[in-house]
Design a protein around this motif. Structure first.
Motif, PDB file in Angstrom:
ATOM      1  N   VAL A   1     -11.210   1.896 -10.829  1.00  0.00           N
ATOM      2  CA  VAL A   1     -10.086   1.218 -10.182  1.00  0.00           C
ATOM      3  C   VAL A   1     -10.592  -0.124  -9.674  1.00  0.00           C
ATOM      4  O   VAL A   1     -11.600  -0.176  -8.946  1.00  0.00           O
ATOM      5  N   ALA A   2      -9.908  -1.226 -10.058  1.00  0.00           N
ATOM      6  CA  ALA A   2     -10.286  -2.557  -9.585  1.00  0.00           C
ATOM      7  C   ALA A   2      -9.649  -2.796  -8.224  1.00  0.00           C
ATOM      8  O   ALA A   2      -8.426  -2.670  -8.054  1.00  0.00           O
ATOM      9  N   VAL A   3     -10.489  -3.159  -7.244  1.00  0.00           N
ATOM     10  CA  VAL A   3     -10.027  -3.409  -5.878  1.00  0.00           C
ATOM     11  C   VAL A   3     -10.241  -4.896  -5.587  1.00  0.00           C
ATOM     12  O   VAL A   3     -11.377  -5.359  -5.491  1.00  0.00           O
ATOM     13  N   LYS A   4      -9.144  -5.635  -5.460  1.00  0.00           N
ATOM     14  CA  LYS A   4      -9.240  -7.087  -5.289  1.00  0.00           C
ATOM     15  C   LYS A   4      -8.808  -7.510  -3.888  1.00  0.00           C
ATOM     16  O   LYS A   4      -7.828  -6.999  -3.327  1.00  0.00           O
ATOM     17  N   ASN A   5      -9.563  -8.481  -3.320  1.00  0.00           N
ATOM     18  CA  ASN A   5      -9.213  -9.087  -2.038  1.00  0.00           C
ATOM     19  C   ASN A   5      -8.350 -10.316  -2.329  1.00  0.00           C
ATOM     20  O   ASN A   5      -8.839 -11.336  -2.804  1.00  0.00           O
ATOM     21  N   THR A   6      -7.064 -10.213  -2.057  1.00  0.00           N
ATOM     22  CA  THR A   6      -6.151 -11.326  -2.321  1.00  0.00           C
ATOM     23  C   THR A   6      -6.006 -12.265  -1.124  1.00  0.00           C
ATOM     24  O   THR A   6      -5.215 -13.209  -1.164  1.00  0.00           O
ATOM     25  N   GLY A   7      -6.749 -12.019  -0.058  1.00  0.00           N
ATOM     26  CA  GLY A   7      -6.677 -12.868   1.126  1.00  0.00           C
ATOM     27  C   GLY A   7      -7.619 -14.056   1.023  1.00  0.00           C
ATOM     28  O   GLY A   7      -8.214 -14.334  -0.034  1.00  0.00           O
ATOM     29  N   ASN A   8      -7.790 -14.765   2.148  1.00  0.00           N
ATOM     30  CA  ASN A   8      -8.656 -15.941   2.169  1.00  0.00           C
ATOM     31  C   ASN A   8      -9.935 -15.722   2.961  1.00  0.00           C
ATOM     32  O   ASN A   8     -10.714 -16.651   3.155  1.00  0.00           O
ATOM     33  N   SER A   9     -10.156 -14.483   3.414  1.00  0.00           N
ATOM     34  CA  SER A   9     -11.374 -14.159   4.163  1.00  0.00           C
ATOM     35  C   SER A   9     -11.955 -12.850   3.643  1.00  0.00           C
ATOM     36  O   SER A   9     -11.234 -11.994   3.107  1.00  0.00           O
ATOM     37  N   SER A  10     -13.239 -12.677   3.826  1.00  0.00           N
ATOM     38  CA  SER A  10     -13.907 -11.481   3.346  1.00  0.00           C
ATOM     39  C   SER A  10     -13.398 -10.243   4.084  1.00  0.00           C
ATOM     40  O   SER A  10     -13.029 -10.301   5.263  1.00  0.00           O
ATOM     41  N   LEU A  11     -13.381  -9.121   3.363  1.00  0.00           N
ATOM     42  CA  LEU A  11     -13.003  -7.838   3.975  1.00  0.00           C
ATOM     43  C   LEU A  11     -14.100  -6.814   3.699  1.00  0.00           C
ATOM     44  O   LEU A  11     -14.888  -6.966   2.772  1.00  0.00           O
ATOM     45  N   THR A  12     -14.101  -5.752   4.499  1.00  0.00           N
ATOM     46  CA  THR A  12     -15.137  -4.730   4.389  1.00  0.00           C
ATOM     47  C   THR A  12     -14.505  -3.357   4.235  1.00  0.00           C
ATOM     48  O   THR A  12     -13.572  -3.003   4.980  1.00  0.00           O
ATOM     49  N   ILE A  13     -15.008  -2.584   3.252  1.00  0.00           N
ATOM     50  CA  ILE A  13     -14.556  -1.208   3.046  1.00  0.00           C
ATOM     51  C   ILE A  13     -15.310  -0.322   4.029  1.00  0.00           C
ATOM     52  O   ILE A  13     -16.540  -0.206   3.980  1.00  0.00           O
ATOM     53  N   SER A  14     -14.572   0.309   4.913  1.00  0.00           N
ATOM     54  CA  SER A  14     -15.233   1.118   5.953  1.00  0.00           C
ATOM     55  C   SER A  14     -15.249   2.609   5.622  1.00  0.00           C
ATOM     56  O   SER A  14     -16.147   3.335   6.073  1.00  0.00           O
ATOM     57  N   GLN A  15     -14.279   3.086   4.829  1.00  0.00           N
ATOM     58  CA  GLN A  15     -14.212   4.527   4.579  1.00  0.00           C
ATOM     59  C   GLN A  15     -13.392   4.788   3.312  1.00  0.00           C
ATOM     60  O   GLN A  15     -12.482   4.032   2.963  1.00  0.00           O
ATOM     61  N   VAL A  16     -13.731   5.889   2.594  1.00  0.00           N
ATOM     62  CA  VAL A  16     -12.958   6.356   1.454  1.00  0.00           C
ATOM     63  C   VAL A  16     -12.725   7.844   1.651  1.00  0.00           C
ATOM     64  O   VAL A  16     -13.677   8.628   1.720  1.00  0.00           O
ATOM     65  N   GLY A  17     -11.458   8.244   1.773  1.00  0.00           N
ATOM     66  CA  GLY A  17     -11.119   9.642   1.924  1.00  0.00           C
ATOM     67  C   GLY A  17     -10.635  10.233   0.615  1.00  0.00           C
ATOM     68  O   GLY A  17      -9.921   9.566  -0.148  1.00  0.00           O
ATOM     69  N   ILE A  18     -11.029  11.491   0.310  1.00  0.00           N
ATOM     70  CA  ILE A  18     -10.709  12.122  -0.972  1.00  0.00           C
ATOM     71  C   ILE A  18     -10.149  13.506  -0.726  1.00  0.00           C
ATOM     72  O   ILE A  18     -10.720  14.309   0.037  1.00  0.00           O
ATOM     73  N   THR A  19      -9.018  13.794  -1.374  1.00  0.00           N
ATOM     74  CA  THR A  19      -8.467  15.144  -1.364  1.00  0.00           C
ATOM     75  C   THR A  19      -8.357  15.623  -2.806  1.00  0.00           C
ATOM     76  O   THR A  19      -8.275  14.815  -3.738  1.00  0.00           O
ATOM     77  N   GLY A  20      -8.363  16.971  -2.993  1.00  0.00           N
ATOM     78  CA  GLY A  20      -8.287  17.551  -4.329  1.00  0.00           C
ATOM     79  C   GLY A  20      -9.659  18.001  -4.789  1.00  0.00           C
ATOM     80  O   GLY A  20     -10.619  17.218  -4.836  1.00  0.00           O
ATOM     81  N   ALA A  21      -9.758  19.303  -5.142  1.00  0.00           N
ATOM     82  CA  ALA A  21     -11.045  19.857  -5.559  1.00  0.00           C
ATOM     83  C   ALA A  21     -11.528  19.219  -6.859  1.00  0.00           C
ATOM     84  O   ALA A  21     -10.772  19.081  -7.822  1.00  0.00           O
ATOM     85  N   GLY A  22     -12.782  18.829  -6.839  1.00  0.00           N
ATOM     86  CA  GLY A  22     -13.394  18.266  -8.043  1.00  0.00           C
ATOM     87  C   GLY A  22     -13.361  16.763  -8.125  1.00  0.00           C
ATOM     88  O   GLY A  22     -13.996  16.169  -9.019  1.00  0.00           O
ATOM     89  N   PHE A  23     -12.657  16.085  -7.203  1.00  0.00           N
ATOM     90  CA  PHE A  23     -12.594  14.624  -7.234  1.00  0.00           C
ATOM     91  C   PHE A  23     -13.630  14.019  -6.286  1.00  0.00           C
ATOM     92  O   PHE A  23     -13.937  14.586  -5.230  1.00  0.00           O
ATOM     93  N   GLY A  24     -14.143  12.862  -6.651  1.00  0.00           N
ATOM     94  CA  GLY A  24     -15.116  12.155  -5.827  1.00  0.00           C
ATOM     95  C   GLY A  24     -15.248  10.722  -6.314  1.00  0.00           C
ATOM     96  O   GLY A  24     -14.578  10.288  -7.254  1.00  0.00           O
ATOM     97  N   ILE A  25     -16.120   9.949  -5.655  1.00  0.00           N
ATOM     98  CA  ILE A  25     -16.414   8.580  -6.084  1.00  0.00           C
ATOM     99  C   ILE A  25     -17.917   8.440  -6.260  1.00  0.00           C
ATOM    100  O   ILE A  25     -18.701   9.182  -5.650  1.00  0.00           O
ATOM    101  N   SER A  26     -18.305   7.504  -7.087  1.00  0.00           N
ATOM    102  CA  SER A  26     -19.730   7.258  -7.316  1.00  0.00           C
ATOM    103  C   SER A  26     -20.054   5.820  -6.955  1.00  0.00           C
ATOM    104  O   SER A  26     -19.177   4.953  -6.886  1.00  0.00           O
ATOM    105  N   GLY A  27     -21.345   5.562  -6.767  1.00  0.00           N
ATOM    106  CA  GLY A  27     -21.773   4.204  -6.444  1.00  0.00           C
ATOM    107  C   GLY A  27     -21.662   3.920  -4.965  1.00  0.00           C
ATOM    108  O   GLY A  27     -21.240   4.746  -4.152  1.00  0.00           O
ATOM    109  N   GLY A  28     -22.037   2.703  -4.585  1.00  0.00           N
ATOM    110  CA  GLY A  28     -22.059   2.303  -3.180  1.00  0.00           C
ATOM    111  C   GLY A  28     -20.828   1.550  -2.762  1.00  0.00           C
ATOM    112  O   GLY A  28     -20.918   0.442  -2.216  1.00  0.00           O
ATOM    113  N   PHE A  29     -19.669   2.141  -3.001  1.00  0.00           N
ATOM    114  CA  PHE A  29     -18.424   1.432  -2.679  1.00  0.00           C
ATOM    115  C   PHE A  29     -18.164   1.406  -1.180  1.00  0.00           C
ATOM    116  O   PHE A  29     -17.665   0.410  -0.641  1.00  0.00           O
ATOM    117  N   ILE A  30     -18.482   2.493  -0.500  1.00  0.00           N
ATOM    118  CA  ILE A  30     -18.258   2.532   0.945  1.00  0.00           C
ATOM    119  C   ILE A  30     -19.208   1.547   1.619  1.00  0.00           C
ATOM    120  O   ILE A  30     -20.406   1.536   1.372  1.00  0.00           O
TER     121      ILE A  30
END
Length: 455
Positions: free
Chosen positions: A295-324
């Motif tokens: 999933v491509a996550v784009k910052n459409t604003g004019n200042s930097s933003l920070t990803i603080s948390q990723v919540g996941i529901t549903g058995a078997g789903f997860g995320i990989s890499g250092g996105f958080i």
């Protein structure tokens, strides 16, 4: 008369003498061998013939030397000219008479020679050869000199190449920063290029406009033909409002002053997330296996933003890499990889929720997938993603008859380019095709058919 002396002739030369008998004066003949006279005559005749042959007649071309031996002008900018001095020297003893000259080469001219021109032995004359190309390309030929040469004429070779004048260009040709939060800085890279055929030297690079700066370029800077140089333009507004400026490059190019427009707007800080999709359908996956989707996550604003948390529901789903914990700069995009790794059979749904300091946080993606048994027979299909725009997923079709009677296996488009069919029987043969689907539900033509034989 034969010259080897078999014939002897005498010339009488009378000289005065006194007779002892009479005391009178009389002339006494003097006998002189004619062979001495013949030798003297032969020498004089030979010299005369030599002068006739070499002085007023013809001479060998090798007695005429050129310096340089040929005129090679190299690269000369179209619309300009270059001149070379050529020395012609008579290396012999006999005078050379140049009676004419003609040029057999486009773009070349000759000056400094007035015909007819005589070059005495051991002396030289200096000519000027000019090359003035009007178009690009290689030009070559010769200058022909006619005179008292045994060959009738002598050719002097000339050559040169017409090239485009040195010219500066920039990519991009102008820079627009859009809205940048006051107190922050945004930057862009600009590439300068010499698009001409000769070198150029940049003597100065200056920037104007409040909040604009340049870096990464030091002058004087020389750019050879086709050479590039990149530098950075930055905008750091200190107040709200629109600002314009420019970068001015001065050089000895055909466009000696090159100006690149700059613009930007100072404003309040904004941060917003835009997702490339709001849902992911993983299709079927064997229990114990896994399948990733991005999933491509784009910052459409004019200042930097920070990803603080990723919540996941549903058995078997997860995320990989250092996105958080990732920081996404203004206008930039980060990739979030969601993984479906079923532990049990059956259909699963869930949600991935992204929390950040964006004004529209949180942002979420719905996910679904089906785990199938790893002990039963199955057929796994893989295909190349469609190159068409607007594709949101794929339908998979199966038939037991080649080329006809296909039935769709997935009820909604699969986001993945992989599908596992767990509803096959041992000993059967199946035929599969795939279609691409856009957001309106319109399907593409069917793909090529593949065959699977279940053992």
């Amino acid at each position: 008369m034969q010259s080897h002396g078999q014939w002897v002739l005498f010339l009488q030369n009378r000289s005065s003498a006194v007779s002892p008998e009479t005391g009178s004066i009389h002339h006494k003949p003097r006998q002189v061998p004619c062979r001495y006279f013949f030798y003297a005559f032969w020498v004089v005749l030979t010299l005369a013939l030599s002068v006739a042959a070499n002085g007023q007649g013809v001479v060998a071309p090798s007695t005429l030397s050129f310096s340089p031996s040929s005129a090679n002008f190299g690269s000369v900018t179209t619309g300009t000219s270059q001149t070379l001095s050529v020395t012609i020297k008579n290396t012999g003893r006999v005078a050379i008479r140049i009676s004419g000259e003609s040029i057999h080469a486009t773009g070349f001219s000759l000056s400094g020679l007035t015909v007819p021109q005589t070059i005495s032995g051991g002396t030289s004359v200096v000519l000027s050869v000019k090359f003035a190309p009007t178009t690009t390309g290689l030009f070559s030929g010769y200058i022909s000199f006619t005179g008292n040469f045994t060959t009738g004429s002598i050719q002097y070779l000339v050559s040169g190449t017409g090239v485009k004048p040195a010219t500066i260009s920039a990519t991009p040709s102008s820079v627009s920063f859009g809205t940048v939060a006051t107190g922050t800085t945004n930057s862009q890279t600009v590439q300068l290029k010499n698009t001409g055929g000769t070198g150029l030297t940049i003597s100065s690079a200056a920037v104007s406009g409040t909040g604009f700066k340049i870096s990464g370029i030091t002058v004087p800077l020389t750019l050879a033909a086709s050479q590039t140089k990149s530098f950075t333009v930055s905008f750091g507004p200190t107040a709200s409002g629109s600002v314009t400026g420019s970068v001015t490059i001065r050089s000895n190019a055909s466009n000696p002053t090159y100006t690149m427009a700059l613009s930007g707007t100072g404003g309040s800080a904004t941060r917003a997330i835009s997702l490339s999709t709001s849902s992911l359908n993983f299709g079927n996956e064997v229990v114990g296996g896994s399948i990733p989707l991005g999933v491509a996550v784009k910052n459409t604003g004019n200042s930097s933003l920070t990803i603080s948390q990723v919540g996941i529901t549903g058995a078997g789903f997860g995320i990989s890499g250092g996105f958080i914990g990732a920081t996404i700069a203004a206008g930039q995009t980060a990739e979030m990889t969601v993984v479906f790794a079923p532990k049990v059979t059956g259909s699963v749904t869930g949600k991935v929720t992204i929390t950040s300091n964006a004004t529209n946080s949180p942002n979420s993606v719905s996910v679904t997938g089906t785990g199938i048994s790893s002990t039963s027979h199955s057929v796994t299909l893989n295909w190349t993603a469609s190159s068409s725009t607007g594709v949101v997923g794929y339908y998979v079709y199966r038939s037991t008859t080649s080329g006809a009677s296909y039935s769709r296996l997935n009820s909604s488009p699969s986001s993945a380019i992989k599908y596992t069919d767990g509803t096959v029987s041992a000993g059967a043969t199946y035929y599969y095709v795939v279609t691409a689907v856009n957001s309106s539900g319109t399907e593409s033509a069917k793909s090529g058919q593949v065959t699977a034989i279940v053992p």
